[in-house]
Design a protein around this motif. Sequence first.
Motif, short mmCIF file in Angstrom:
data_model
loop_
_atom_site.label_atom_id
_atom_site.label_comp_id
_atom_site.label_asym_id
_atom_site.label_seq_id
_atom_site.Cartn_x
_atom_site.Cartn_y
_atom_site.Cartn_z
N HIS A 197 -1.88 -6.64 2.51
CA HIS A 197 -0.81 -5.73 2.10
C HIS A 197 -1.37 -5.16 0.96
O HIS A 197 -0.89 -3.85 0.61
CB HIS A 197 0.44 -6.89 1.80
CG HIS A 197 1.54 -6.18 0.97
ND1 HIS A 197 2.37 -5.47 1.93
CD2 HIS A 197 1.95 -6.24 -0.20
CE1 HIS A 197 3.49 -4.68 1.14
NE2 HIS A 197 3.29 -5.31 -0.42
N LYS A 198 -2.03 -5.71 0.04
CA LYS A 198 -2.65 -5.16 -1.02
C LYS A 198 -3.63 -4.12 -1.05
O LYS A 198 -3.63 -2.99 -1.60
CB LYS A 198 -3.17 -6.47 -2.25
CG LYS A 198 -3.71 -5.57 -3.62
CD LYS A 198 -4.00 -6.43 -4.48
CE LYS A 198 -4.34 -5.67 -5.91
NZ LYS A 198 -4.82 -6.59 -7.03
N ILE A 199 -4.49 -4.25 0.12
CA ILE A 199 -5.56 -3.27 0.41
C ILE A 199 -4.80 -2.03 0.85
O ILE A 199 -5.05 -0.98 0.35
CB ILE A 199 -6.41 -3.78 1.64
CG1 ILE A 199 -7.20 -4.85 1.40
CG2 ILE A 199 -7.13 -2.73 2.29
CD1 ILE A 199 -8.03 -5.73 2.35
N ALA A 200 -3.58 -1.93 1.72
CA ALA A 200 -2.78 -1.04 2.26
C ALA A 200 -2.19 -0.36 1.06
O ALA A 200 -2.08 0.95 0.89
CB ALA A 200 -1.51 -1.36 3.19
N ARG A 201 -1.65 -1.21 0.12
CA ARG A 201 -1.14 -0.43 -1.12
C ARG A 201 -2.07 0.27 -2.19
O ARG A 201 -1.88 1.26 -2.57
CB ARG A 201 -0.54 -1.62 -2.05
CG ARG A 201 0.43 -1.12 -3.28
CD ARG A 201 1.30 -1.97 -4.01
NE ARG A 201 0.40 -3.01 -4.43
CZ ARG A 201 0.28 -4.22 -4.36
NH1 ARG A 201 1.15 -4.85 -3.11
NH2 ARG A 201 -0.26 -5.22 -5.09
N ILE A 202 -3.38 -0.39 -2.24
CA ILE A 202 -4.53 0.32 -2.95
C ILE A 202 -5.02 1.65 -2.18
O ILE A 202 -4.94 2.48 -2.92
CB ILE A 202 -5.78 -0.39 -2.91
CG1 ILE A 202 -5.40 -1.77 -3.79
CG2 ILE A 202 -6.83 0.31 -3.47
CD1 ILE A 202 -6.59 -2.91 -3.93
N LEU A 203 -4.74 1.70 -0.80
CA LEU A 203 -5.39 2.82 -0.26
C LEU A 203 -4.25 4.27 -0.34
O LEU A 203 -4.49 5.32 -0.51
CB LEU A 203 -5.55 2.71 1.25
CG LEU A 203 -6.93 1.82 1.52
CD1 LEU A 203 -6.90 1.29 2.94
CD2 LEU A 203 -8.12 2.21 1.15
N THR A 302 -3.67 -17.08 3.70
CA THR A 302 -2.48 -17.75 3.23
C THR A 302 -1.87 -16.65 2.55
O THR A 302 -2.44 -15.40 2.45
CB THR A 302 -3.00 -18.89 2.26
OG1 THR A 302 -1.88 -19.53 1.81
CG2 THR A 302 -4.05 -18.54 1.22
N ARG A 303 -0.87 -16.89 1.98
CA ARG A 303 0.12 -15.92 1.15
C ARG A 303 -0.72 -15.39 -0.02
O ARG A 303 -1.42 -16.44 -0.75
CB ARG A 303 1.29 -16.70 0.74
CG ARG A 303 2.00 -16.67 1.91
CD ARG A 303 3.45 -17.00 1.46
NE ARG A 303 4.19 -16.01 0.46
CZ ARG A 303 5.31 -16.19 -0.12
NH1 ARG A 303 5.82 -17.50 0.11
NH2 ARG A 303 5.81 -15.55 -1.03
N SER A 304 -0.84 -14.06 -0.48
CA SER A 304 -1.51 -13.81 -1.52
C SER A 304 -0.88 -14.25 -2.82
O SER A 304 0.34 -14.19 -2.68
CB SER A 304 -1.92 -12.27 -1.41
OG SER A 304 -0.85 -11.48 -1.28
#
Length: 521
Positions: A197-203, A302-304
């Motif tokens: 989820h965070k990787i997608a947000r960063i991109l 696991t959940r980030s």
Amino acid sequence: MKAAIYCRLSKEDEYKIGESESIQNQKSMLIQYAIEKGFDIYQIYSDEDYSGIDRNRPAFNSMIQAASEHKFDVVLAKTQSRFTRDMELVEKYLHGKFIEWGIRFIAVVDHVDTNDTANKKSRQINGLINEWYLEDLSTNVRSVLDHKRKEGLFIGSFARYGYCKDPNAKGKLIIDPEAAEVVRRIFSMALSGIGAHKIARILNDEKVPSPTAYKQQHGIHYHIAAKNPNADLWSSPTVYQMLHNQLYAGDMVQGRHKKVSYKSEKTIWLPQSQWIVVENTHEAIIDRGTFETVQMMLKERTRSGGKGTIHPLAKKVVCGCCGSYMEQTGRQPKADGTQRRYVRCRMHQRAPEVCGNKTCTDMNALENAVLERIRAYVADYFDPEKVTLPEQDDPIQQREHAKRDELKRLKSEVDRRRKAVQELYLDKVSGLIDTVQFSEMNQTFLEDVKNAETRINILEAELEQQQEETSVVQTQMQRVRELAQVSHLTRELAVLLVHRVVVGTKDPLTGEQKITIEWNF
């Protein structure tokens, strides 16, 4: 009388030899027929690149709608199969709705005419033959495509993000440098413990084009379903699928889904055991070791946390009292501005009567303890200067040397036997031995050579496999050496080496707390 002309052409017609099925050919023939019969042409309907089994042909459906509104009296087609190859549609329209609507159907080449009640059975037989043809064609095409898949040839319309089709070799993929760099970055972020989820947000924050947007920006005619308005953005499922895709490690993975029937567009996903996977078909974007490590991390996902990163020891710290997972609690600021983190037993929080471990354990200290133990193991087991076991006492090395010695002996024996056969033949030619003796001795020599060569093949395969396994182990050892030099514990290192960390209760008198680390090795 008004006539509607219907023409159709599909890729299935490529398999026909010596027959012109072009749209223009069909139009010319049917217009000429209409003029000869004195029909007024209401409209010409044509579908190109549509199968005769397809019920979603736009021109076909427009014609059917106009027929239901009685806008013409006759439907003209070159053959019945141009109209449809679906037996169900033959019955529905030729023998049902058209009669109800007062529509006459004529297939010029087939001599099909619904006004002639005597040839109804002929129309039905034609319908069956047309459908059988399409079923056989579907089976043959699927067999050809499966053969290409098993050969490691890419048969998709569009290459996966990170690759493009090789213009000089059909069925081969080559790296797209620009997109491949994004793929490497995604795997690198995953290795550092950042969630999908965070990787997608960063991109998205950096305005990196998504795979769909990237294709469209580079002139690839790639269309998406209208129901997905966010296709231009990265999403966590997109990132997650990429991290799982073995294609990036250099392996061709195809046949993950199939159509339920040649008469339906519906597809079903197949279990992974039925996928067609061919290894090392193209240049890898992600090295094998990195890819396998990411797969291990994804299995233990696991959940980030609030910052989008996965804690290094997430779901690896368990209570020594009840065996439940210990979870992170509130953070307390330290004098230097950093935060002190704690973990405590999840079961104790929910049911204190079941677990009495109410201790809060310093997470930073726990991470440091695990990291120090890892460094100690690396120093003890992976430092060549500290390895005292002599090579000749290593059972694995002994077996390898024995196999190589046997291989050398067998190859020498095969050479001797082949020379003996040649000499035996010369003896026969010279008359020193007769034909019967030559045949018996030659047969014995050949059997000895065959047995030796069979054993040679087995030994070479075993030695090659052993060499590959040794190479993998050496690569992993080097990776561990590199990881053990990091200044703090990472998620990648924890997943590779740590099975779980068991935290006991604190001794009320001494304040000591037993920490047990269970390893993956």
